[in-house]
Motif scaffolding. Structure first.
Motif, PDB file in Angstrom:
ATOM      1  N   GLU A 161     -16.429  -4.494   0.979  1.00  0.00           N
ATOM      2  CA  GLU A 161     -16.208  -3.811  -0.275  1.00  0.00           C
ATOM      3  C   GLU A 161     -14.704  -3.725  -0.546  1.00  0.00           C
ATOM      4  O   GLU A 161     -13.951  -3.357   0.333  1.00  0.00           O
ATOM      5  N   HIS A 162     -14.258  -4.045  -1.777  1.00  0.00           N
ATOM      6  CA  HIS A 162     -12.843  -3.970  -2.111  1.00  0.00           C
ATOM      7  C   HIS A 162     -12.509  -2.602  -2.700  1.00  0.00           C
ATOM      8  O   HIS A 162     -13.230  -2.090  -3.553  1.00  0.00           O
ATOM      9  N   ILE A 163     -11.397  -2.046  -2.227  1.00  0.00           N
ATOM     10  CA  ILE A 163     -10.903  -0.774  -2.757  1.00  0.00           C
ATOM     11  C   ILE A 163      -9.490  -1.023  -3.290  1.00  0.00           C
ATOM     12  O   ILE A 163      -8.585  -1.336  -2.517  1.00  0.00           O
ATOM     13  N   GLN A 164      -9.319  -0.911  -4.592  1.00  0.00           N
ATOM     14  CA  GLN A 164      -8.017  -1.163  -5.220  1.00  0.00           C
ATOM     15  C   GLN A 164      -7.135   0.068  -5.040  1.00  0.00           C
ATOM     16  O   GLN A 164      -7.395   1.123  -5.610  1.00  0.00           O
ATOM     17  N   THR A 165      -6.085  -0.069  -4.243  1.00  0.00           N
ATOM     18  CA  THR A 165      -5.325   1.102  -3.793  1.00  0.00           C
ATOM     19  C   THR A 165      -3.994   1.320  -4.499  1.00  0.00           C
ATOM     20  O   THR A 165      -3.276   2.267  -4.155  1.00  0.00           O
ATOM     21  N   ASP A 166      -3.652   0.495  -5.494  1.00  0.00           N
ATOM     22  CA  ASP A 166      -2.319   0.584  -6.115  1.00  0.00           C
ATOM     23  C   ASP A 166      -1.953   1.997  -6.559  1.00  0.00           C
ATOM     24  O   ASP A 166      -0.840   2.463  -6.333  1.00  0.00           O
ATOM     25  N   GLU A 167      -2.897   2.665  -7.205  1.00  0.00           N
ATOM     26  CA  GLU A 167      -2.625   3.995  -7.753  1.00  0.00           C
ATOM     27  C   GLU A 167      -3.284   5.110  -6.936  1.00  0.00           C
ATOM     28  O   GLU A 167      -3.419   6.237  -7.413  1.00  0.00           O
ATOM     29  N   MET A 168      -3.681   4.795  -5.704  1.00  0.00           N
ATOM     30  CA  MET A 168      -4.372   5.789  -4.877  1.00  0.00           C
ATOM     31  C   MET A 168      -3.482   6.307  -3.754  1.00  0.00           C
ATOM     32  O   MET A 168      -2.708   5.550  -3.171  1.00  0.00           O
ATOM     33  N   HIS A 194     -17.697  -2.766   6.089  1.00  0.00           N
ATOM     34  CA  HIS A 194     -16.407  -3.455   5.942  1.00  0.00           C
ATOM     35  C   HIS A 194     -15.767  -3.111   4.604  1.00  0.00           C
ATOM     36  O   HIS A 194     -16.426  -3.165   3.560  1.00  0.00           O
ATOM     37  N   PHE A 195     -14.485  -2.756   4.655  1.00  0.00           N
ATOM     38  CA  PHE A 195     -13.735  -2.429   3.444  1.00  0.00           C
ATOM     39  C   PHE A 195     -12.399  -3.165   3.454  1.00  0.00           C
ATOM     40  O   PHE A 195     -11.733  -3.233   4.490  1.00  0.00           O
ATOM     41  N   THR A 196     -12.038  -3.712   2.313  1.00  0.00           N
ATOM     42  CA  THR A 196     -10.731  -4.346   2.163  1.00  0.00           C
ATOM     43  C   THR A 196      -9.870  -3.492   1.251  1.00  0.00           C
ATOM     44  O   THR A 196     -10.253  -3.205   0.115  1.00  0.00           O
ATOM     45  N   LEU A 197      -8.715  -3.080   1.759  1.00  0.00           N
ATOM     46  CA  LEU A 197      -7.758  -2.330   0.946  1.00  0.00           C
ATOM     47  C   LEU A 197      -6.959  -3.332   0.126  1.00  0.00           C
ATOM     48  O   LEU A 197      -6.126  -4.061   0.671  1.00  0.00           O
ATOM     49  N   ALA A 198      -7.249  -3.393  -1.151  1.00  0.00           N
ATOM     50  CA  ALA A 198      -6.606  -4.359  -2.035  1.00  0.00           C
ATOM     51  C   ALA A 198      -5.457  -3.708  -2.807  1.00  0.00           C
ATOM     52  O   ALA A 198      -5.448  -2.496  -3.027  1.00  0.00           O
ATOM     53  N   ALA A 199      -4.493  -4.530  -3.190  1.00  0.00           N
ATOM     54  CA  ALA A 199      -3.358  -4.058  -3.987  1.00  0.00           C
ATOM     55  C   ALA A 199      -2.665  -5.274  -4.580  1.00  0.00           C
ATOM     56  O   ALA A 199      -2.848  -6.405  -4.118  1.00  0.00           O
ATOM     57  N   SER A 200      -1.873  -5.058  -5.594  1.00  0.00           N
ATOM     58  CA  SER A 200      -1.137  -6.162  -6.213  1.00  0.00           C
ATOM     59  C   SER A 200      -0.037  -6.655  -5.286  1.00  0.00           C
ATOM     60  O   SER A 200       0.367  -5.959  -4.343  1.00  0.00           O
ATOM     61  N   LYS A 201       0.436  -7.854  -5.552  1.00  0.00           N
ATOM     62  CA  LYS A 201       1.499  -8.445  -4.737  1.00  0.00           C
ATOM     63  C   LYS A 201       2.742  -7.557  -4.739  1.00  0.00           C
ATOM     64  O   LYS A 201       3.364  -7.332  -3.694  1.00  0.00           O
ATOM     65  N   SER A 202       3.095  -7.018  -5.907  1.00  0.00           N
ATOM     66  CA  SER A 202       4.298  -6.184  -6.001  1.00  0.00           C
ATOM     67  C   SER A 202       4.143  -4.887  -5.215  1.00  0.00           C
ATOM     68  O   SER A 202       5.088  -4.425  -4.565  1.00  0.00           O
ATOM     69  N   THR A 203       2.942  -4.309  -5.235  1.00  0.00           N
ATOM     70  CA  THR A 203       2.695  -3.085  -4.473  1.00  0.00           C
ATOM     71  C   THR A 203       2.822  -3.346  -2.980  1.00  0.00           C
ATOM     72  O   THR A 203       3.451  -2.563  -2.253  1.00  0.00           O
ATOM     73  N   ILE A 204       2.241  -4.446  -2.516  1.00  0.00           N
ATOM     74  CA  ILE A 204       2.319  -4.794  -1.092  1.00  0.00           C
ATOM     75  C   ILE A 204       3.762  -5.014  -0.674  1.00  0.00           C
ATOM     76  O   ILE A 204       4.203  -4.555   0.394  1.00  0.00           O
ATOM     77  N   GLN A 205       4.519  -5.706  -1.504  1.00  0.00           N
ATOM     78  CA  GLN A 205       5.918  -5.975  -1.173  1.00  0.00           C
ATOM     79  C   GLN A 205       6.722  -4.680  -1.078  1.00  0.00           C
ATOM     80  O   GLN A 205       7.558  -4.523  -0.183  1.00  0.00           O
TER      81      GLN A 205
END
Length: 202
Positions: free
Chosen positions: A148-155, A105-116
């Motif tokens: 597992e969290h994957i921080q995707t803002d800069e990816m 299991h993986f969660t694609l994480a990002a900041s609120k502004s990135t998601i918006q």
């Protein structure tokens, strides 16, 4: 093996799922959302629920079908689906794991502004259901349950795919497509999804 890609709406789950499928020798994208829309289309409005995940039938059917596919399919199953309810997580992913099925299991994480920003690119403004749901779901998905969290803002999507593959211990096929070809392929996936939704609503 099942690779479940979680994340709030606009996190890039579906695009990542199909890009990962392209890079794996034998893989299949299983989308639980499609069964949800079929379910919603066949329930009278007077007794319908706001979210198809709230139907026990949706959870049971996806658990059973995923179990069958995982036991019979000699490849990797990729599941792009937002799940933020801990009980529902247990009823599907937890039960599959209890049956001995390997679910990563993986969660694609990002900041609120990135998601918006990503939702705006999908023409989903502040009044859309996805936009209004995104903030609360981002908070819930921070829980350790959804690792597992994957921080995707800069990816880039390619980097996200490579990260999932590395964490999953799977080998990727070389991607020889040019940049414009990748964009066309991803656009085709989006148009396919839009067409499916229109068909369901029709």
């Amino acid at each position: 093996m099942i690779i479940w890609i979680n994340g709030t709406f606009g996190s890039g789950k579906t695009t990542t799922a199909y890009e990962l499928q392209r890079r794996v020798e034998k893989a299949f994208v299983y989308d639980p959302e499609r069964f949800g829309y079929v379910l919603m289309a066949n329930v009278p409005k007077e007794i319908s629920k706001g979210d198809f995940q709230d139907y026990p039938l949706w959870r049971e059917a996806n658990y059973r079908l995923l179990k069958q596919v995982a036991e019979e399919y000699a490849g990797i199953i990729i599941v792009p689906m937002t799940v933020t309810n801990e009980l529902y997580f247990a009823e599907v992913i937890g039960r599959l794991r209890a049956e001995g099925i390997n679910v990563l299991h993986f969660t694609l994480a990002a900041s609120k502004s990135t998601i918006q920003k990503r939702l705006w690119k999908r023409w989903e403004g502040k009044n859309s259901w996805a936009f209004q749901q995104s903030h609360e779901r981002l908070k819930v998905l921070e829980s350790d349950l959804f690792k597992e969290h994957i921080q995707t803002d800069e990816m880039s999507i390619g980097e996200v795919v490579e990260s999932i593959a590395k964490l999953s211990g799977i080998e990727l096929i070389l991607d020889h497509r040019r940049g414009w070809q990748k964009k066309l392929d991803r656009l085709a996936i989006k148009l396919k999804e839009i067409g499916f939704l229109k068909q369901m609503k029709g």
